[in-house]
Design an enzyme around this catalytic site. Structure first.
Site, mmCIF file in Angstrom:
data_model
loop_
_atom_site.group_PDB
_atom_site.id
_atom_site.type_symbol
_atom_site.label_atom_id
_atom_site.label_comp_id
_atom_site.label_asym_id
_atom_site.label_seq_id
_atom_site.Cartn_x
_atom_site.Cartn_y
_atom_site.Cartn_z
ATOM 1 N N TYR A 141 -16.715 -0.999 0.510
ATOM 2 C CA TYR A 141 -17.739 -0.987 -0.539
ATOM 3 C C TYR A 141 -19.106 -0.542 -0.001
ATOM 4 C CZ TYR A 141 -14.351 -3.620 -3.321
ATOM 5 O OH TYR A 141 -13.221 -4.011 -4.003
ATOM 6 N N LYS A 191 -4.166 -5.207 7.492
ATOM 7 C CA LYS A 191 -3.158 -4.134 7.393
ATOM 8 C C LYS A 191 -3.141 -3.462 8.770
ATOM 9 C CE LYS A 191 -0.425 -1.491 4.870
ATOM 10 N NZ LYS A 191 0.875 -1.979 4.384
ATOM 11 N N ASP A 223 -0.013 -6.450 1.957
ATOM 12 C CA ASP A 223 1.024 -6.212 0.932
ATOM 13 C C ASP A 223 1.960 -7.418 0.842
ATOM 14 O OD1 ASP A 223 1.501 -5.353 3.511
ATOM 15 O OD2 ASP A 223 2.575 -3.537 2.965
ATOM 16 N N ASP A 247 -11.126 -8.937 -2.670
ATOM 17 C CA ASP A 247 -11.457 -8.700 -4.073
ATOM 18 C C ASP A 247 -10.169 -8.695 -4.895
ATOM 19 O OD1 ASP A 247 -12.799 -8.086 -6.350
ATOM 20 O OD2 ASP A 247 -13.442 -6.090 -5.743
ATOM 21 N N ASP A 251 -8.411 -11.944 -7.395
ATOM 22 C CA ASP A 251 -8.134 -11.787 -8.829
ATOM 23 C C ASP A 251 -6.673 -12.116 -9.101
ATOM 24 O OD1 ASP A 251 -10.731 -11.008 -9.383
ATOM 25 O OD2 ASP A 251 -10.112 -9.368 -10.696
#
Ligand code: NAD
Length: 359
Positions: A141, A191, A223, A247, A251
């Site tokens: 970001y 990852k 994942d 993020d 959610d």
């Protein structure tokens, strides 16, 4: 006297902040705490008045306060604006300017909402209660360069994912400390099989782990983590992860608790002010309908009482009042399973306020 910058923002932001102010006033009275609430503009509300998503004045106000209570920003009205003028810039600027590098998102399923979770009881297990620590000021970001390049025959867009040793180190310490004060288990999500940033992430986490021999550390690929959150969410105590992964995972995790409207968050740095906000956005689809669930914001205020003001008892009473309202069968429109009575945003605020007074 604790000074709080109150920033409702856009969409349902003002509605959920209004209810939270009721709760803070009740807390003030019951616990003889003095809270000074100072209004500030951000997001679309600021763009409409001042032409920018966050003014220098609002940033200065936030800096001089002890804590910030934030609603949400954004909405279709401002979607056409260039990136740097969009409402969402306000929250990114606040996080970056105030050095709020760690976002704490408790994922708690109240017993009475078990049926509202889309996950079957057998997968939830005895209790769903974990915490996501998301790095907040680094990664994709904020990484540079980013942009879109257009040549005659090609369009190319790019973002940069970068992390420094220090950025990983400070949030990792905070996550270990947090795990130490909970059930002592930390899952670091990355990852590392593909990304260089993740390889550095994992090596820093392993290095810092030697300072916390009492905390059990394990690593998980992002994942797999997204799958485990559905298959066996009860295995988690504290999840530590970088900005983008956090993020998305938070959610996903929010849905386990029945509704995104239930979840609070705290953004912490090395010094005050810390920022508190629900994890959801401005929900333009339900603005003005009385359907917004104020509980995520009310629980964010409970986190503020605990983390910024060390008012643990007041914080506990707010959480208990929320639980009592749910146990009595009151629900906002987003969670109708098990509802005895579906109530509006302001009715839910009134009910929780009443329970605070009586608890
Ligand atoms: P959203 O979280 O606003 O809404 C997603 C869905 O959840 C919608 O159906 C909404 O009605 C529902 N919902 C959200 N909060 C709720 C609540 N308290 N009670 C009941 N239902 C609730 O996400 P979105 O639709 O992707 O984004 C809308 C706007 O919010 C966009 O402009 C986005 O950029 C912005 N946004 C802001 C923040 C922030 O301010 N921190 C965070 C996320 C999104």
């Amino acid at each position: 006297m604790h000074k709080i910058a109150l920033i409702p923002g856009d969409g349902i932001g003002p509605e959920i902040i209004n209810e939270t102010v009721k709760i803070l006033k009740a807390v003030e009275k019951k616990f003889k705490i003095q809270l000074q609430l100072i209004d500030g503009f951000a997001g679309g509300a600021s763009i409409d008045t001042y032409g920018v998503p966050l003014t220098e004045e609002t940033l200065a106000l936030c800096k001089e306060c002890d804590a910030i209570l934030f609603g949400a920003v954004g909405g279709p009205k401002w979607d056409h604006l260039p990136k740097e003028l969009r409402p969402e810039q306000a929250i990114l600027l606040l996080r970056k300017s105030l050095g709020l590098y760690a976002n704490l998102r408790p994922i708690l399923l109240f017993d009475t909402l078990n049926d509202a979770s889309p996950i079957k009881q057998e997968f939830i297990g005895d209790k769903l209660d974990f915490l996501i620590v998301r790095e907040l000021t680094g990664g994709l970001y904020f990484g540079k360069p980013k942009g879109i390049e257009k040549t005659q025959d090609k369009i190319r867009a790019f973002d940069t994912m970068e992390y420094t040793y220090e950025e990983i180190e400070r949030v990792t310490h905070l996550a270990f400390e947090t795990a130490r004060n909970r059930r002592g288990c930390l899952t670091s999500v990355d990852k590392a099989n593909v990304l260089e940033t993740s390889r550095l992430w994992r090596s820093v986490v392993c290095e810092i782990a030697t300072d916390y021999p009492d905390v059990k550390l394990n690593h998980m690929y992002v994942d797999n983590c997204s799958m485990q959150l559905i298959l066996n969410p009860g295995q988690f105590d504290v999840i530590l992860t970088e900005n983008t992964f956090g993020d998305i995972l938070s959610d996903e995790a929010s849905v386990l608790t029945g509704s995104i409207g239930m979840l609070p968050s705290a953004s912490l740095g090395d010094e005050k002010p810390y920022l508190y906000e629900p994890i959801h956005g401005s929900a333009p689809d339900i603005v003005g309908t009385g359907k917004a669930n104020p509980i995520g914001t009310i629980l964010s205020a409970a986190m503020m009482l605990e983390y910024s003001f060390r008012e643990k008892e007041a914080s506990t009473v707010v959480k208990k009042a929320v639980e009592k309202a749910l146990n009595e069968g009151y629900r906002t429109y987003d969670i109708q399973v098990g509802a005895k009575k579906v109530v509006s945003t302001s009715q839910m605020g009134d009910i929780i306020e009443k329970y605070i007074k009586n608890l």
